[in-house]
Design an enzyme around this catalytic site. Structure first.
Site, mmCIF file in Angstrom:
data_model
loop_
_atom_site.group_PDB
_atom_site.id
_atom_site.type_symbol
_atom_site.label_atom_id
_atom_site.label_comp_id
_atom_site.label_asym_id
_atom_site.label_seq_id
_atom_site.Cartn_x
_atom_site.Cartn_y
_atom_site.Cartn_z
ATOM 1 N N SER A 248 0.841 -1.196 0.000
ATOM 2 C CA SER A 248 0.000 0.000 0.000
ATOM 3 C C SER A 248 0.880 1.252 0.000
ATOM 4 C CB SER A 248 -0.942 -0.033 1.193
ATOM 5 O OG SER A 248 -1.992 0.896 1.038
ATOM 6 N N ASP B 7 -8.459 -6.529 -4.902
ATOM 7 C CA ASP B 7 -8.072 -5.188 -4.435
ATOM 8 C C ASP B 7 -8.587 -4.152 -5.432
ATOM 9 O OD1 ASP B 7 -6.856 -2.845 -3.632
ATOM 10 O OD2 ASP B 7 -4.827 -3.665 -3.553
ATOM 11 N N HIS C 281 -7.901 -5.156 -0.664
ATOM 12 C CA HIS C 281 -6.618 -4.486 -0.451
ATOM 13 C C HIS C 281 -5.920 -4.968 0.818
ATOM 14 C CE1 HIS C 281 -3.587 -1.410 -0.639
ATOM 15 N NE2 HIS C 281 -3.925 -0.943 0.538
#
Lengths: 378, 378
Positions: B156, B322, B355
Site C-alpha cells: 500500500s 483489491d 486491499h
C-alpha cells in the site's frame, strides 16, 4: 381528503400535493397519518385508464422527473427519458412521479409536522421501508383513480420500488422496468450508507435530529455523506477520464489543504450544493429504508416466490461500470424471474459513467425502455 | 545528534527514537529541522552491511512491524511476514522499520513541537510527499551506517515508498518489493481521501488543527474518515462473506438507527478504535502525501525514465480483489520496468480480502516474498 394545487411554475408538469387521511400501516408496525404526498403528473389518463406509468425516484431524487427543480432551477432529473418524443411521452401516457415518503420535497417525512405534538417529527418519524414507500404510492394512485399501472419504472432506489411493486400489488402492474438496481442491499451498500449516517450524526448541529427551528442545520455532516456516496455513483475509469490528476486552475501543487485537484473541487461542490436542497434527517431515513431492503427476505428467503403471484413483464437493465449495483445483482433478479415463470428481458449496457449512467446521456437506455414499453402495448 | 533508547517492552524489536539535526529539504521547498525518527530494528547487521532490509509501512501503520503495538497491545502489523522462520527473518537480516515523517508514533509530524514557536506544529507542519518520507528514511539509514539496502519492501503506501526508493537513490537499492500498490494516486483514490479530510475538518473539535492543548480532539471526524477508508480496504465479496446482511445480536430489524447490521457495528468499531491510536492532523498530512504521489509526474511523465538509473530487481504483487490499487496499476509499473530494462517479476494473487490481503493470512504472499529475497542472495 384535501387536495391542494400548488402554483404551477414547472415547464410542463402539474405540480400537486395531496394530504391523504391514512393511516398508512408501516412494516415497523407504526402507522402514519395523515400521509402527505407531493407529486407531478404529465399527460392525460385515457378512458380505460390503461396508459398510466409510475416513475419512482432514487435516494436524493424527487417528483420533478421532467419539470424544473424548484430550488436548483435545473431541468427534471430524467428529462432525457420523459417528455415529447422521448420513450415516456406524455402524448401517450399519463405519467405520475411522487416524492417518496421519508423525503423532503413535500411528502411526509421527518421535517413534517407531527399532529401529536404540532412540532416536526424529526427522529420521531417512523422508520420506513421501500415497501412502505410503495404502499404510499398505491394510496396516491387510489386517490387519482388509477387501478392498474401500464408500467412502473425506476433506477437505483427507484428500481427497488419498481421491483417491489409487483411483489406487493401483483394485480396492479402490467410491466416493470428496473434499471441499475438490486433485489437487496449488500454489506458494502450498507457500509457506505452507514458512513454517511455517522457523518451526519457526528455533526454537532444535528442535535439528535431536532434542528428544524434553527438556522444551524447539519450541513457539514450531510455534505460529507454526499461526497462519500457520490464516489460510489461514478466509475473509477469515469473519474480518471473526467478529472484524472488534473490540478484545479493552477500550474503546480500548492502543498496545502485547499482543493488542489479538480476531483477534490468537484466533490466539495457536490457536497455543498446537495445540502441546499436536501434534509439531513431525510437522508438518514431513506438510506435506512434502502439498507432494510431485501425482497427475498420478505418472502421466506426466495426471490422467485416473491414474483410468483405477478403476471407482469419485466425489463432489467444494468451498466457494466456500475460497481454500486453491479450486473450480477440484475442477473440474480432475472434468474429468480425465470424461476418464477415471469417474462423477463435483460440487458447490460456499456457506459463509462458507473451507477449514474441511468441519469445521463445514454441513447441505448432510451431505446431499450422505448422498445420494452411499446412491445407491451402492441 | 542525540539518540534515545526508549524502554524496550516489545516482543523482540529494539525500540528506538533518534533526533537528527537536519535540515531535511522537502519537495515543497520548506525544510524540516530537527527530524525525529522513531524506528524498530530486528536482527543484526552483518560485517559487510549487505543484509539490511527496510520495511515501509502503510497510511495508518507504524514502526511496530513485528513488535506489540504500545497502545493497542496487538502483535506487529506484519508479524506474519517478519520473524523467526518467516520470509523476513531477523536471523538472516538486519530489519529496519521507521515511522514515516508526518505520522504520530514518534517521528516528526504535526503533533511535534515546532522549535520556532515551542508549540505543536499542527497545520504549520510542512506538507510532505512520499519522496520526503523516503529521504527521511535515508537520513536514518545514514545515521545507522547503512549504505545499500539488500531490499526495500512495503504494501500500500509502504509500496509507494519502496517503489520510490530506487528512483530517488538508485545506487542504494538492490531489490524492491511492492505489494498492493501503485505508481500514482488515481482520481478515485484522491476522492476517497478528500472525503476523509473533509470529515475531519468538518469536526468542530478540529479547530484548524490546533487541538493539542485540549482534551477535545476531532475524534468523530477522524472516525468517519476511517470508516469510509476502511470500506475501500475490503472487497465487496469479502464483506458479503464476512457479514452479509446478518443482524447484530438480534432476531429482527429494530426499525431504528442503532447498528442493526453486523457490518455497521464492525465499521463503527473500526472508526472508534482507530481514533485511540491515531492523530487527525497526521491523517490529513499522510493522505495528502499519498494524493500528491505520482512517480511518472516527477520524471517528465515517464515512469520508465524514473527507473532507468536503477539496477535494482523488482517484485510486484497485486491481489485480484483489491479495488483500491487494482492489478492494472501493478501491471503498468511492470510495463514501465520492462521498458527501462529492469529485472521485474510480477504475480497477481487470489484472495477474498481485497486491499487488506497483504496484512492478512496469505501463504502465497509469504512464498513469493521468501523466494524473491532468497533468489537475490543466491
Amino acid at each position: 381528503m384535501a387536495s391542494a394545487l400548488l402554483p404551477d411554475d414547472s415547464r410542463f408538469g402539474l405540480r400537486r400535493q395531496v394530504r391523504l387521511p391514512g393511516p398508512l400501516r408501516l412494516d415497523s408496525g407504526a402507522a402514519l397519518a395523515p400521509v402527505d404526498i407531493a407529486y407531478e403528473t404529465y399527460g392525460a389518463m385515457n378512458e380505460d385508464k390503461s396508459n398510466v406509468i409510475l416513475i419512482c425516484h432514487a435516494l436524493t431524487g424527487d417528483q420533478y422527473v421532467a419539470s424544473d427543480h424548484p430550488i436548483t432551477g435545473k431541468p427534471g432529473w430524467w428529462w432525457r427519458m420523459v417528455g415529447e418524443g422521448k420513450p415516456i411521452d406524455p402524448a401517450r401516457y399519463f405519467i405520475v412521479c411522487a416524492n417518496v415518503i421519508g423525503s423532503c420535497m413535500g411528502s411526509s417525512g421527518p421535517a413534517s409536522v407531527d399532529p401529536a405534538s404540532n412540532a416536526p417529527y424529526a427522529m420521531r418519524f417512523p422508520v420506513l421501508t421501500i415497501a412502505d414507500m410503495v404502499r404510499a404510492q398505491a394510496m396516491l394512485l387510489d386517490h387519482l383513480g388509477v387501478g392498474r399501472l401500464a408500467a412502473v419504472i425506476g433506477g437505483s432506489m427507484g428500481g427497488m420500488q419498481a421491483l417491489s411493486w409487483p411483489t406487493i400489488f401483483p394485480d396492479r402492474v402490467e410491466s416493470c422496468v428496473v434499471i441499475a438496481s438490486t433485489a437487496r442491499h449488500s454489506a458494502q451498500n450498507i457500509a457506505f450508507h452507514e458512513v454517511g449516517r455517522q457523518a451526519i450524526m457526528a455533526d454537532p448541529n444535528w442535535r439528535g435530529g431536532d434542528y428544524y427551528a434553527d438556522a444551524q442545520v447539519p450541513s457539514a455532516g450531510l455534505a460529507v455523506a454526499r461526497m462519500a456516496a457520490h464516489i460510489t455513483y461514478l466509475s473509477e475509469a469515469g473519474l480518471t477520464e473526467k478529472f484524472g490528476r488534473r490540478l484545479q486552475g493552477r500550474d503546480a501543487k500548492t502543498f496545502g489543504f485547499d482543493a488542489d485537484f479538480q476531483v477534490e473541487s468537484y466533490l466539495r461542490h457536490q457536497g455543498l450544493s446537495f445540502v441546499e436542497r436536501f434534509d439531513a434527517n431525510s437522508y438518514l431515513y431513506i438510506t435506512r429504508a434502502m439498507d432494510y431492503y431485501d425482497i427475498a427476505e420478505d418472502h421466506g428467503g426466495s426471490l422467485a416466490k416473491a414474483f410468483a403471484p405477478s403476471k407482469a413483464r419485466f425489463c432489467l437493465v444494468s451498466f457494466d461500470t456500475d460497481w454500486l449495483y453491479p450486473t450480477a445483482e440484475s442477473r440474480a433478479i432475472v434468474h429468480a424471474l425465470n424461476a418464477s415463470g415471469a417474462q423477463a428481458s435483460f440487458v447490460e449496457l456499456s457506459s463509462p459513467f458507473g451507477h449514474d449512467a441511468f441519469l445521463l446521456e445514454c441513447p441505448e437506455l432510451n431505446r431499450v425502455v422505448d422498445g420494452f414499453l411499446k412491445g407491451g402495448r402492441a
